[in-house]
Structures are given as structure tokens and as C-alpha cells.
Design an enzyme around this catalytic site. Structure first.
Site, mmCIF file in Angstrom:
data_model
loop_
_atom_site.group_PDB
_atom_site.id
_atom_site.type_symbol
_atom_site.label_atom_id
_atom_site.label_comp_id
_atom_site.label_asym_id
_atom_site.label_seq_id
_atom_site.Cartn_x
_atom_site.Cartn_y
_atom_site.Cartn_z
ATOM 1 N N CYS A 173 53.146 -49.271 72.620
ATOM 2 C CA CYS A 173 53.770 -50.362 71.670
ATOM 3 C C CYS A 173 53.601 -51.527 72.489
ATOM 4 O O CYS A 173 53.803 -51.830 73.655
ATOM 5 C CB CYS A 173 55.212 -50.313 71.593
ATOM 6 S SG CYS A 173 56.082 -51.401 70.452
ATOM 7 N N LEU A 174 53.155 -52.593 71.725
ATOM 8 C CA LEU A 174 53.371 -54.032 72.363
ATOM 9 C C LEU A 174 54.430 -54.484 73.179
ATOM 10 O O LEU A 174 54.213 -55.082 74.245
ATOM 11 C CB LEU A 174 52.725 -55.046 71.345
ATOM 12 C CG LEU A 174 51.386 -54.787 70.757
ATOM 13 C CD1 LEU A 174 50.975 -55.693 69.835
ATOM 14 C CD2 LEU A 174 49.963 -54.701 71.698
ATOM 15 N N GLY A 226 49.291 -52.435 65.198
ATOM 16 C CA GLY A 226 50.428 -52.612 64.267
ATOM 17 C C GLY A 226 51.254 -53.838 64.989
ATOM 18 O O GLY A 226 51.485 -53.627 66.034
ATOM 19 N N HIS A 238 60.579 -50.284 63.756
ATOM 20 C CA HIS A 238 60.890 -51.523 64.326
ATOM 21 C C HIS A 238 61.921 -52.317 63.700
ATOM 22 O O HIS A 238 62.817 -52.978 64.146
ATOM 23 C CB HIS A 238 59.820 -52.559 64.710
ATOM 24 C CG HIS A 238 58.974 -52.093 66.016
ATOM 25 N ND1 HIS A 238 59.685 -52.274 67.404
ATOM 26 C CD2 HIS A 238 57.665 -51.498 66.081
ATOM 27 C CE1 HIS A 238 58.507 -51.745 68.099
ATOM 28 N NE2 HIS A 238 57.529 -51.464 67.314
ATOM 29 N N HIS A 287 56.158 -45.806 62.655
ATOM 30 C CA HIS A 287 56.266 -46.660 64.212
ATOM 31 C C HIS A 287 56.559 -48.069 64.123
ATOM 32 O O HIS A 287 57.534 -48.579 64.526
ATOM 33 C CB HIS A 287 54.982 -46.689 65.073
ATOM 34 C CG HIS A 287 55.097 -47.271 66.470
ATOM 35 N ND1 HIS A 287 54.805 -46.677 67.652
ATOM 36 C CD2 HIS A 287 55.248 -48.766 66.356
ATOM 37 C CE1 HIS A 287 55.178 -47.636 68.329
ATOM 38 N NE2 HIS A 287 54.986 -48.887 68.039
ATOM 39 N N GLU A 288 55.973 -48.525 63.242
ATOM 40 C CA GLU A 288 56.191 -49.950 62.643
ATOM 41 C C GLU A 288 57.476 -50.185 62.139
ATOM 42 O O GLU A 288 58.138 -51.157 62.251
ATOM 43 C CB GLU A 288 54.958 -50.723 61.965
ATOM 44 C CG GLU A 288 53.575 -50.781 62.777
ATOM 45 C CD GLU A 288 53.684 -51.252 64.200
ATOM 46 O OE1 GLU A 288 54.623 -52.346 64.357
ATOM 47 O OE2 GLU A 288 52.998 -50.820 65.081
ATOM 48 N N GLN A 290 58.837 -58.222 66.802
ATOM 49 C CA GLN A 290 58.281 -58.342 67.970
ATOM 50 C C GLN A 290 57.859 -59.610 68.356
ATOM 51 O O GLN A 290 57.249 -59.808 69.404
ATOM 52 C CB GLN A 290 56.941 -57.395 67.954
ATOM 53 C CG GLN A 290 57.384 -55.619 68.153
ATOM 54 C CD GLN A 290 56.085 -54.807 67.937
ATOM 55 O OE1 GLN A 290 55.694 -54.450 66.858
ATOM 56 N NE2 GLN A 290 55.875 -54.459 69.261
HETATM 57 NI NI NI Z 1 55.960 -50.871 68.495
#
Ligand code: NI
Length: 190
Positions: free
Chosen positions: A99-100, A45, A145, A141-142, A50
Site C-alpha cells: 500500500c502506498l 490503486g 480505505h 483493498h482500495e 490517501q
Molecule cells: Ni492501500
């Protein structure tokens, strides 16, 4: 085009992202770039902040998890202007997340297992769905952000203390990672 992933410490990750409309410039290109960037970094995701864009756009592809969760087969979602309501009556579950934007850190996060979501897809079709299980976690989670929140905000003070120095290093660009990143303070190349 693969874009650099903005890393913990970047102010854009702490901003509330803006809703977009149909005139949003180069939307198809941005979504395509988000997809390429996510696949290149082996994510499931990605949210627009991000990649440094403060807009309410998320891309999710959880097909890779189908062996563990068969219901995720073929699940690929573009979420535009998503509105998530967590079902507070649903059970909670603790599972590991990463998380990236927070490379190398994985922590258990407790979340409710059911959500209601309304969103537009990339063709501006409106969706209104009840989702449960692992996908509900990924969406939470996404969409966090988009509110300037990250998964590490959900962990205990003790766990946070244990990863504090790693987080501080991330802000300074001291981070090991095999995809392109954009830390707040990049370390100078020697
Ligand atoms: Ni994340």
C-alpha cells in the site's frame, strides 16, 4: 499535480470517507491529481483518503499487471461512491499486498475472489458489475480505505507483531520512500 501520500498514522486513513455528489468542488481536478500521484509512486490503486481527502473516490489502473493477468489489460477505473458486496461463497485466495500509505511492507492477505460492485464513473455513469480475480482483490483493498481500513488490518497478530516497530516508525515519519509523503509526525530536517 502530484500530491503527498498520507502515511500510516494519519487520522484521515482511519475515517469513514464521505459520499460525494455531482456538485463536489473541483472533482475532475482531484481525480487528475490522484492519477498523477499514483503513477508517480508506481501504485496500481489509490483512494482519496490517501491524499488527505475524506471522500469516496478511488482510482485503479492494473494494466501494468497484464503480463501476469492478461484480463487486466487496459483496466483503468474511477470509482465514485462504490458499494462493494463480497461474494462470501466464492473461494478465498492469499496473495501479497502492499500500500502506498504503508511503504516497505508487503504481507499476504486472504480475500474472497468474487465481488459485486455498483459505482459511478467520472462521468457519473452508473455501473453494476460482477468482478472476479485479481481486480476483485484490488477493488477490495482500495474500497477498504473508504471505510478507514487498511490491508494490515487483515493480517495475523503474529505478522502484525513482526512489523510493529516499522509501523511505529512510520507514524513518527521515519520511513524510506522515493515518493512525496505526509507522515503524521514529520521528522525535522537536520
Ligand atoms: Ni492501500
Amino acid at each position: 499535480m502530484i500530491l503527498p501520500i498520507y502515511i500510516y498514522g494519519q487520522p484521515v486513513l482511519r475515517k469513514v470517507a464521505q459520499p460525494i455528489d455531482k456538485d463536489y468542488p473541483n472533482l475532475a481536478e482531484l481525480i487528475q491529481n490522484m492519477k498523477e500521484t499514483m503513477y508517480d509512486s508506481d501504485g496500481i490503486g489509490i483512494a482519496a483518503p490517501q491524499v488527505g481527502v475524506s471522500a469516496r473516490i478511488v482510482y485503479i489502473d492494473v494494466d501494468v499487471l497484464k503480463d501476469k493477468f492478461p484480463e487486466l489489460e487496459g483496466k483503468r477505473l474511477v470509482l465514485i461512491n462504490p458499494e462493494v458486496t463480497v461474494d462470501e461463497n466464492s473461494p478465498t485466495e492469499s496473495r501479497e499486498e502492499g500500500c502506498l500509505s504503508v511503504p516497505g511492507i508487503h504481507e499476504n492477505v486472504t480475500r474472497h475472489t468474487r465481488i459485486h460492485i455498483r459505482y459511478f464513473d467520472e462521468n457519473w455513469q452508473e455501473h453494476d458489475e460482477h468482478i472476479d480475480g485479481y481486480l476483485a482483490r484490488v477493488i477490495q483493498h482500495e474500497c477498504d480505505h473508504l471505510e478507514g481500513h487498511m490491508f494490515i488490518d487483515h493480517i495475523s497478530a503474529i505478522r502484525k507483531q513482526l512489523i510493529r516497530s516499522k509501523l511505529n516508525n512510520m507514524v513518527k515519519g521515519k520511513v524510506d520512500c522515493d515518493y512525496r509523503i505526509k507522515p503524521y509526525k514529520p521528522t525535522k530536517k537536520r
